[in-house]
Scaffold this motif. Structure first.
Motif, mmCIF file in Angstrom:
data_model
loop_
_atom_site.group_PDB
_atom_site.id
_atom_site.type_symbol
_atom_site.label_atom_id
_atom_site.label_comp_id
_atom_site.label_asym_id
_atom_site.label_seq_id
_atom_site.Cartn_x
_atom_site.Cartn_y
_atom_site.Cartn_z
ATOM 1 N N TRP A 125 19.276 49.157 33.260
ATOM 2 C CA TRP A 125 20.093 49.719 34.527
ATOM 3 C C TRP A 125 20.290 48.220 35.188
ATOM 4 N N LEU A 126 19.254 47.841 35.547
ATOM 5 C CA LEU A 126 19.269 46.702 36.399
ATOM 6 C C LEU A 126 20.039 45.438 36.046
ATOM 7 N N ALA A 127 19.712 45.227 34.619
ATOM 8 C CA ALA A 127 20.454 43.968 33.952
ATOM 9 C C ALA A 127 21.859 44.388 34.128
ATOM 10 N N ARG A 128 22.317 45.533 33.825
ATOM 11 C CA ARG A 128 23.749 45.591 33.885
ATOM 12 C C ARG A 128 24.190 45.733 35.204
ATOM 13 N N PHE A 129 23.515 45.994 36.408
ATOM 14 C CA PHE A 129 23.866 46.081 37.760
ATOM 15 C C PHE A 129 24.238 44.648 38.144
ATOM 16 N N LEU A 130 23.069 43.701 37.624
ATOM 17 C CA LEU A 130 23.387 42.340 37.860
ATOM 18 C C LEU A 130 24.537 41.652 37.129
ATOM 19 N N ALA A 131 24.821 41.855 35.995
ATOM 20 C CA ALA A 131 26.124 41.515 35.239
ATOM 21 C C ALA A 131 27.169 42.116 35.716
ATOM 22 N N GLY A 132 27.170 43.417 36.412
ATOM 23 C CA GLY A 132 28.301 43.933 37.015
ATOM 24 C C GLY A 132 28.832 43.134 38.329
ATOM 25 N N ILE A 133 27.720 42.820 38.901
ATOM 26 C CA ILE A 133 27.875 41.855 40.226
ATOM 27 C C ILE A 133 28.696 40.540 39.749
ATOM 28 N N ALA A 134 28.240 40.006 38.845
ATOM 29 C CA ALA A 134 29.051 38.586 38.284
ATOM 30 C C ALA A 134 30.244 39.048 37.876
ATOM 31 N N MET A 135 30.612 40.187 37.152
ATOM 32 C CA MET A 135 31.834 40.353 36.529
ATOM 33 C C MET A 135 32.803 40.802 37.878
ATOM 34 N N THR A 136 32.463 41.596 38.642
ATOM 35 C CA THR A 136 33.172 41.763 40.018
ATOM 36 C C THR A 136 33.601 40.578 40.603
ATOM 37 N N SER A 137 32.462 39.587 40.871
ATOM 38 C CA SER A 137 32.635 38.469 41.579
ATOM 39 C C SER A 137 33.918 37.526 41.086
ATOM 40 N N PHE A 138 33.748 37.431 39.654
ATOM 41 C CA PHE A 138 34.643 36.450 38.933
ATOM 42 C C PHE A 138 36.012 37.136 38.895
ATOM 43 N N LEU A 139 36.209 38.411 38.326
ATOM 44 C CA LEU A 139 37.490 38.977 38.252
ATOM 45 C C LEU A 139 38.209 39.443 39.428
ATOM 46 N N ASN A 140 37.490 39.729 40.551
ATOM 47 C CA ASN A 140 38.185 40.196 41.777
ATOM 48 C C ASN A 140 38.614 38.853 42.371
ATOM 49 N N PHE A 141 37.988 37.815 42.347
ATOM 50 C CA PHE A 141 38.144 36.734 43.110
ATOM 51 C C PHE A 141 38.964 35.540 42.542
ATOM 52 N N PHE A 142 39.342 35.447 41.057
ATOM 53 C CA PHE A 142 39.800 34.208 40.542
ATOM 54 C C PHE A 142 41.158 33.970 40.901
ATOM 55 N N VAL A 143 42.084 35.011 41.212
ATOM 56 C CA VAL A 143 43.381 34.770 41.620
ATOM 57 C C VAL A 143 43.273 33.911 43.049
ATOM 58 N N LEU A 144 42.529 34.376 43.868
ATOM 59 C CA LEU A 144 42.218 33.470 45.170
ATOM 60 C C LEU A 144 41.857 32.079 44.924
ATOM 61 N N TYR A 145 41.009 31.961 43.905
ATOM 62 C CA TYR A 145 40.420 30.841 43.583
ATOM 63 C C TYR A 145 41.748 29.864 43.172
ATOM 64 N N LEU A 146 42.559 30.383 42.303
ATOM 65 C CA LEU A 146 43.939 29.637 41.841
ATOM 66 C C LEU A 146 44.511 29.160 43.155
ATOM 67 N N ILE A 147 44.534 30.006 43.911
ATOM 68 C CA ILE A 147 45.566 29.632 45.175
ATOM 69 C C ILE A 147 44.621 28.388 46.241
ATOM 70 N N ILE A 148 43.680 28.691 46.455
ATOM 71 C CA ILE A 148 42.745 28.126 47.367
ATOM 72 C C ILE A 148 42.243 26.724 46.821
ATOM 73 N N ARG A 149 41.686 26.741 45.577
ATOM 74 C CA ARG A 149 40.917 25.549 45.305
ATOM 75 C C ARG A 149 41.798 24.947 44.194
ATOM 76 N N LEU A 150 42.769 25.432 43.412
ATOM 77 C CA LEU A 150 43.725 24.816 42.542
ATOM 78 C C LEU A 150 45.003 24.536 43.034
ATOM 79 N N HIS A 151 45.285 24.985 44.363
ATOM 80 C CA HIS A 151 46.328 24.935 44.920
ATOM 81 C C HIS A 151 47.924 25.319 44.516
ATOM 82 N N ASN A 152 47.568 26.587 44.213
ATOM 83 C CA ASN A 152 49.022 27.103 43.428
ATOM 84 C C ASN A 152 49.415 28.107 44.546
ATOM 85 N N ASP A 153 50.649 28.280 44.802
ATOM 86 C CA ASP A 153 51.225 29.331 45.493
ATOM 87 C C ASP A 153 50.946 30.538 44.945
ATOM 88 N N PRO A 154 51.134 31.727 45.788
ATOM 89 C CA PRO A 154 50.911 33.173 45.161
ATOM 90 C C PRO A 154 51.691 33.286 43.955
#
Length: 307
Positions: A126-155
């Motif tokens: 359970w703990l291992a999946r919880f830690l992996a779940g944090i990683a998945m959510t961190s990546f998948l929920n914020f990658f579009v914002l990364y494309l905008i802010i860090r890679l300088h794309n418009d929305p």
């Protein structure tokens, strides 16, 4: 059909609650109805169907975005139609009275806990999946914002790039959802594949955080898709092997499901603080996520009695 938040919020909560109840019920089927040496490939196929369903949902949403009624009604209608074969053809295993957990409504809440000291294997998984779940959510929920802010794309461009990434990773997910489940059953191992998947996701997160162009980010995205598909397939089979009690399989799988549900609440609440005022500190956010993934891989040797 309404813009009243007092109606929308309760409806969202009810819908999400019953959707999760359905997912938990599905997760019990391979535990009760599939032999242990076939669970990996079956769970891989289930994960594949889930991934394809998410992609199909995105296309349905884009097609009916201008018609709220159809947007809200078509997906539930498809869900009802697709569940009919399961209701008609699948036969639930029969249990004796002694095999069924006893107690009333209150016991549902009082027993909704698995003691990790008494059942350490389940606790580590359970703990291992919880830690992996944090990683998945961190990546998948914020990658579009990364494309905008860090890679300088418009929305608008970022949205198109996100769609391109999803299409590119779809065949990768198909291969690794089905292939990792088959390989897990063929070799009779779970822990090494889960650890490998976590390490792959950790490496992909580091690469994504340090990427300075879309090409490098695309490689990181595809690597993450490999690791995620492998993880979500094999760790379900691993969980099924360490369930505290076959009689409580439904309840225990629901508890296991929380390991992915909780990060969807925790990460969005904490990530803005980690990203900073400019929302650009991705090396820190995804670096922390990568460390969590790696820790999850290190937990695998602590699980006893399962290869």
């Amino acid at each position: 059909m309404t813009e009243n938040a007092a109606i929308i919020v309760p409806a969202y909560v009810v819908g999400l609650t019953f959707a999760q109840a359905g997912f938990n019920a599905y997760a019990v089927i391979p535990v009760e109805g599939i032999p242990a040496n076939m669970r990996g490939r079956v769970m891989g196929f289930m994960g594949l169907c889930g991934a394809l369903a998410m992609s199909a949902a995105a296309y349905i949403a884009s097609a009916f975005v201008g018609n709220t009624v159809l947007l809200m009604c078509i997906p539930p209608f498809l869900a009802i139609v697709c569940i009919i074969p399961l209701l008609l053809l699948y036969k639930d295993p029969q249990h004796s009275h002694d095999e069924v957990p006893q107690g009333g409504l209150l016991s549902i809440f009082t027993n909704f806990f698995v003691n990790p000291i008494k059942h350490p294997n389940f606790g580590w998984v359970w703990l291992a999946r919880f830690l992996a779940g944090i990683a998945m959510t961190s990546f998948l929920n914020f990658f579009v914002l990364y494309l905008i802010i860090r890679l300088h794309n418009d929305p608008e461009t970022a949205g198109k790039l996100a769609g391109r990434l999803s299409l590119m990773s779809a065949p990768i997910s198909i291969i690794f959802f089905t292939g990792s489940g088959w390989l897990s059953d063929k070799l009779g191992v779970r822990r090494p594949l889960v650890a490998l998947a976590a390490v792959i996701m950790a490496g992909a997160l580091v690469m994504a955080a340090l990427s300075s162009n879309f090409t490098v980010f695309t490689v990181a995205w595809c690597l993450f898709a490999m690791g995620q598909a492998m993880y979500l397939t094999v760790d379900l089979a691993l969980c099924a092997a360490v369930l505290p009690s076959e009689a409580d399989a439904g309840k225990d799988m629901a508890v296991f499901g929380l390991a992915l549900n909780l990060p969807t609440v925790i990460v969005p609440a904490l990530a803005p603080t980690i990203l900073g005022a400019q929302n650009d500190n991705y090396p820190l956010l995804w670096g922390i996520a990568a460390v969590f993934c790696f820790i999850g891989a290190l937990l695998m040797p602590l699980i006893k009695g399962v290869k």
